[in-house]
Design a protein around this motif. Structure first.
Motif, PDB file in Angstrom:
ATOM      1  N   GLU A 304      -2.426  -4.550  -6.776  1.00 55.39           N
ATOM      2  CA  GLU A 304      -1.840  -3.224  -6.513  1.00 55.39           C
ATOM      3  C   GLU A 304      -0.319  -3.227  -6.401  1.00 55.39           C
ATOM      4  N   GLY A 305       0.231  -4.299  -5.835  1.00 57.27           N
ATOM      5  CA  GLY A 305       1.675  -4.348  -5.604  1.00 57.27           C
ATOM      6  C   GLY A 305       1.947  -4.835  -4.197  1.00 57.27           C
ATOM      7  N   LYS A 306       3.225  -5.060  -3.917  1.00 58.45           N
ATOM      8  CA  LYS A 306       3.585  -5.611  -2.601  1.00 58.45           C
ATOM      9  C   LYS A 306       3.058  -4.711  -1.480  1.00 58.45           C
ATOM     10  N   LEU A 307       2.410  -5.342  -0.504  1.00 52.40           N
ATOM     11  CA  LEU A 307       1.785  -4.584   0.575  1.00 52.40           C
ATOM     12  C   LEU A 307       2.626  -4.643   1.847  1.00 52.40           C
ATOM     13  N   VAL A 308       2.581  -3.573   2.604  1.00 56.14           N
ATOM     14  CA  VAL A 308       3.195  -3.573   3.944  1.00 56.14           C
ATOM     15  C   VAL A 308       2.172  -3.036   4.938  1.00 56.14           C
ATOM     16  N   ARG A 309       2.367  -3.396   6.182  1.00 58.44           N
ATOM     17  CA  ARG A 309       1.442  -2.919   7.218  1.00 58.44           C
ATOM     18  C   ARG A 309       1.838  -1.520   7.672  1.00 58.44           C
ATOM     19  N   GLN A 310       0.839  -0.641   7.743  1.00 56.64           N
ATOM     20  CA  GLN A 310       1.064   0.704   8.285  1.00 56.64           C
ATOM     21  C   GLN A 310      -0.066   0.928   9.281  1.00 56.64           C
ATOM     22  N   GLY A 311       0.231   0.762  10.560  1.00 53.16           N
ATOM     23  CA  GLY A 311      -0.836   0.808  11.563  1.00 53.16           C
ATOM     24  C   GLY A 311      -1.782  -0.353  11.318  1.00 53.16           C
ATOM     25  N   ASP A 312      -3.076  -0.028  11.192  1.00 50.03           N
ATOM     26  CA  ASP A 312      -4.074  -1.077  10.937  1.00 50.03           C
ATOM     27  C   ASP A 312      -4.261  -1.360   9.461  1.00 50.03           C
ATOM     28  N   GLU A 313      -3.569  -0.595   8.635  1.00 45.51           N
ATOM     29  CA  GLU A 313      -3.806  -0.688   7.189  1.00 45.51           C
ATOM     30  C   GLU A 313      -2.715  -1.473   6.481  1.00 45.51           C
ATOM     31  N   LEU A 314      -3.090  -2.084   5.372  1.00 43.61           N
ATOM     32  CA  LEU A 314      -2.073  -2.649   4.481  1.00 43.61           C
ATOM     33  C   LEU A 314      -1.964  -1.692   3.305  1.00 43.61           C
ATOM     34  N   VAL A 315      -0.767  -1.166   3.077  1.00 44.45           N
ATOM     35  CA  VAL A 315      -0.609  -0.194   1.991  1.00 44.45           C
ATOM     36  C   VAL A 315       0.480  -0.680   1.041  1.00 44.45           C
ATOM     37  N   VAL A 316       0.444  -0.151  -0.184  1.00 43.40           N
ATOM     38  CA  VAL A 316       1.442  -0.552  -1.171  1.00 43.40           C
ATOM     39  C   VAL A 316       2.809   0.014  -0.758  1.00 43.40           C
ATOM     40  N   GLU A 317       3.796  -0.852  -0.719  1.00 41.79           N
ATOM     41  CA  GLU A 317       5.138  -0.399  -0.312  1.00 41.79           C
ATOM     42  C   GLU A 317       5.745   0.455  -1.420  1.00 41.79           C
ATOM     43  N   GLN A 318       6.286   1.599  -0.998  1.00 45.00           N
ATOM     44  CA  GLN A 318       6.885   2.514  -1.987  1.00 45.00           C
ATOM     45  C   GLN A 318       8.385   2.274  -2.105  1.00 45.00           C
ATOM     46  N   GLY A 319       8.895   2.383  -3.318  1.00 46.18           N
ATOM     47  CA  GLY A 319      10.334   2.338  -3.521  1.00 46.18           C
ATOM     48  C   GLY A 319      10.936   3.710  -3.253  1.00 46.18           C
ATOM     49  N   GLU A 320      12.269   3.846  -3.422  1.00 42.94           N
ATOM     50  CA  GLU A 320      12.912   5.138  -3.166  1.00 42.94           C
ATOM     51  C   GLU A 320      12.387   6.246  -4.075  1.00 42.94           C
ATOM     52  N   ASP A 321      11.913   5.838  -5.269  1.00 45.67           N
ATOM     53  CA  ASP A 321      11.406   6.828  -6.234  1.00 45.67           C
ATOM     54  C   ASP A 321       9.951   7.212  -5.960  1.00 45.67           C
ATOM     55  N   GLY A 322       9.385   6.699  -4.849  1.00 44.10           N
ATOM     56  CA  GLY A 322       8.006   7.054  -4.510  1.00 44.10           C
ATOM     57  C   GLY A 322       6.969   6.247  -5.275  1.00 44.10           C
ATOM     58  N   LYS A 323       7.440   5.351  -6.134  1.00 41.94           N
ATOM     59  CA  LYS A 323       6.509   4.488  -6.882  1.00 41.94           C
ATOM     60  C   LYS A 323       6.430   3.136  -6.177  1.00 41.94           C
ATOM     61  N   PRO A 324       5.384   2.317  -6.481  1.00 44.06           N
ATOM     62  CA  PRO A 324       5.313   0.999  -5.831  1.00 44.06           C
ATOM     63  C   PRO A 324       6.637   0.238  -6.001  1.00 44.06           C
ATOM     64  N   LYS A 325       7.133  -0.321  -4.876  1.00 34.50           N
ATOM     65  CA  LYS A 325       8.417  -1.028  -4.941  1.00 34.50           C
ATOM     66  C   LYS A 325       8.327  -2.196  -5.919  1.00 34.50           C
ATOM     67  N   TYR A 326       7.288  -3.004  -5.745  1.00 31.16           N
ATOM     68  CA  TYR A 326       7.032  -4.108  -6.673  1.00 31.16           C
ATOM     69  C   TYR A 326       5.586  -4.000  -7.125  1.00 31.16           C
ATOM     70  N   PRO A 327       5.321  -3.383  -8.296  1.00 29.00           N
ATOM     71  CA  PRO A 327       3.936  -3.179  -8.722  1.00 29.00           C
ATOM     72  C   PRO A 327       3.227  -4.513  -8.965  1.00 29.00           C
ATOM     73  N   GLY A 328       1.921  -4.531  -8.710  1.00 28.87           N
ATOM     74  CA  GLY A 328       1.126  -5.733  -8.983  1.00 28.87           C
ATOM     75  C   GLY A 328       0.831  -5.845 -10.469  1.00 28.87           C
ATOM     76  N   SER A 329      -0.122  -6.712 -10.816  1.00 30.74           N
ATOM     77  CA  SER A 329      -0.403  -6.962 -12.240  1.00 30.74           C
ATOM     78  C   SER A 329      -1.256  -5.837 -12.831  1.00 30.74           C
ATOM     79  N   GLY A 330      -1.927  -5.079 -11.960  1.00 30.87           N
ATOM     80  CA  GLY A 330      -2.830  -4.045 -12.475  1.00 30.87           C
ATOM     81  C   GLY A 330      -4.161  -4.623 -12.952  1.00 30.87           C
ATOM     82  N   LYS A 331      -4.298  -5.938 -12.912  1.00 34.53           N
ATOM     83  CA  LYS A 331      -5.558  -6.570 -13.352  1.00 34.53           C
ATOM     84  C   LYS A 331      -6.596  -6.442 -12.236  1.00 34.53           C
ATOM     85  N   ASP A 332      -7.860  -6.389 -12.661  1.00 33.07           N
ATOM     86  CA  ASP A 332      -8.934  -6.258 -11.684  1.00 33.07           C
ATOM     87  C   ASP A 332      -9.258  -7.640 -11.089  1.00 33.07           C
TER      88      ASP A 332
END
Ligand code: ATP
Length: 494
Positions: A304-332
């Motif tokens: 998915e991309g670089k994750l950050v902790r938000q409360g109990d969740e790990l979520v994809v970190e957003q860049g200033e443009d609202g898109k993933p800061k560092y996108p993952g490979s997209g592979k399953d």
């Protein structure tokens, strides 16, 4: 155990004198934080790495349930490249977060790790901690990324920047799908790797304990999320036992669970295997290995991309443009269980050991100074490296009693030829036999075999084709038939 710098000095000096460890590029004044292994050290390190690989991979039987394990499992190995795609380090978090805090001294221009200031030495004399001299002027702590940078190809620009890996683990995560697809492995299974990692440590120190280039022995164990706590407990205990099985003094080894505030933001639990090195203060230990429950952090990041902790969740970190800061490979990178028809992201248990720190722990553990009474009834000091026979650089020393007696030399050569296909043999015909034994004591060779006149049948024909077998630790000498030697030694070094 109190900090013992005299003992550490003696160990460092033996390592150089006997060819275990040399300073890198020593004839040019050496390079801080970098070390070379000499002829004895390379054998020792190889044997330790082999013992780990055999334990993890080659002797693992996936048809049998190892004692204490939740169930049967598979183990495979890989070897990935040191320079990986730069995106690996962006999604893994190393690019943003693999920092140490450093402080500089404006006066002497030295640089220290902020959390090591109290145990570091200011280059100014007399010896004091940084900040303790009147003239010291320390800066505020600043972040320093530990990854070494390099460039791929001819252009030295930002687009071609790459990194030397600071850990081998990412090689296993990015190859997870390749391994599942190519080897038809089924969960739970582990992927192991040994290899070099590089970290531009601010204050490399304590001999080979903290270096800028080192080798790791890491394994990523993929399992069902619900089973992961049991697997974590299993690997934690099993890895601790590996060290004591190979002779590390259990009194000097601890398994320390991390406090909640020490855990990485993604880790559910981590325990370190730590050893009381002679350079540690009383009650302090140095980390040899970390065993971490990493949850689904790594595979999810690479999907998915670089994750950050938000409360109990790990979520994809957003860049200033609202898109993933560092996108993952997209592979399953999910896993589909054929039997339960369930699809999920496996959880990971990671035992991550440092080969060089482990070598240093085995060296410190083996180093023994004894006072013995020699043949002439005089007391003398004996230094002996009491390595477990499985990791000792040489397994046996072979000595003709006299070098100018061709029959003895020929027989000794015969014994060497018998043993050499099976183990590392050291042949030595120079000097008095007592001196030769002492040299092998320092090298940690567990057995010595002497070919003497009895071997040739000159004194008593009953002893023909027997040798003197000397035990390194007890110094006991017994007679053994040459025909029994190989089986005896193989049993001991197994
Ligand atoms: P430390 O806290 O000592 O810097 P770490 O917790 O960052 O170590 P990990 O990232 O967990 O270490 O790496 C796993 C293992 O790799 C460590 O337990 C150690 O044995 C080895 N290792 C890490 N950094 C170094 C280094 N600079 N020199 C030698 N070995 C190292």
């Amino acid at each position: 155990m109190a900090k013992d710098s005299t003992l550490m000095d003696a160990i460092v000096s033996l390592c150089k004198r006997r060819g275990f460890v040399f300073q890198s590029s020593e004839i040019y004044g050496g390079l801080n934080g970098l070390w070379d292994y000499g002829p004895l050290g390379v054998e020792l390190k190889r044997n330790i790495k082999d013992a780990w690989w055999r334990d993890m991979i080659t002797t693992h039987d996936e048809l049998d349930q190892p004692e204490g394990s939740p169930r049967k499992f598979q183990m495979v190995g890989i070897e990935s490249s040191i320079i990986m795609h730069p995106r690996v380090w962006k999604t893994s978090g190393h690019y943003d977060l693999f920092h140490d805090q450093m402080v500089d001294c404006r006066t002497c221009k030295a640089r220290f790790r902020a959390d090591h200031v109290a145990s570091s030495e200011c280059p100014q004399k007399p010896s004091k901690c940084p900040g303790e001299h009147e003239t010291c002027e320390l800066t505020e702590p600043r972040e320093f990324n530990l990854m070494f940078e390099t460039y791929i190809g001819a252009m030295r620009d930002e687009d071609n920047k790459a990194f030397l890996r600071p850990e081998t683990a990412q090689g296993m995560f990015v190859n997870f799908k390749n391994v599942v697809d190519s080897n038809r492995v089924k969960l739970p299974f582990g992927i192991a790797q040994q290899g070099k990692s590089c970290r531009n440590e601010i204050t490399p120190r304590n001999f080979t304990f903290r270096t800028r280039e080192f080798e790791q022995m890491e394994m990523e164990f993929f399992c069902h999320p619900e089973e992961s706590p049991k697997w974590y407990a299993y690997w934690r205990d099993r890895r601790f036992k590996w060290y004591t099985d190979l002779g590390i003094d259990p009194e000097k080894l601890i398994l320390r669970d991390h406090e909640q505030d020490e855990l990485s933001h993604y880790s559910v639990g981590t325990a370190d295997v730590e050893y009381a090195f002679p350079f540690c203060d009383e009650g302090e230990f140095g980390e040899l290995e970390g065993v971490a429950h990493r949850g689904d952090f790594d595979l999810r990041s690479h999907m998915e991309g670089k994750l950050v902790r938000q409360g109990d969740e790990l979520v994809v970190e957003q860049g200033e443009d609202g898109k993933p800061k560092y996108p993952g490979s997209g592979k399953d990178l999910t896993y589909f269980d054929d039997e339960t028809k369930e699809r999920f992201v496996p959880h990971v248990i990671e035992p991550a050991a440092g080969a060089d720190r482990t070598v240093l722990a085995f060296i410190c553990n083996a180093y023994t100074e004894e006072t013995i009474t020699n043949d002439k009834g005089k007391e003398e000091a004996r230094i002996v490296m009491k390595f477990h026979p499985r990791i000792a650089p040489y397994k046996v020393g072979v000595f003709p009693l006299l070098k100018n007696k061709p029959e003895l030399v020929a027989k000794a050569r015969e014994v060497c030829n018998l043993l050499r296909p099976h183990m590392a043999v050291f042949y030595d015909e120079g000097g008095a036999i007592g001196r030769r034994y002492r040299r092998q004591d320092e090298a940690g060779t567990p057995y010595g075999v002497t070919i003497d006149f009895e071997t040739l049948g000159e004194n008593d024909s009953a002893d023909k084709d027997t040798v003197t077998l000397r035990d390194r630790d007890t110094m006991e000498q017994t007679r053994m038939a040459i025909s029994e030697l190989l089986a005896f030694l193989l049993e001991k070094i197994r």
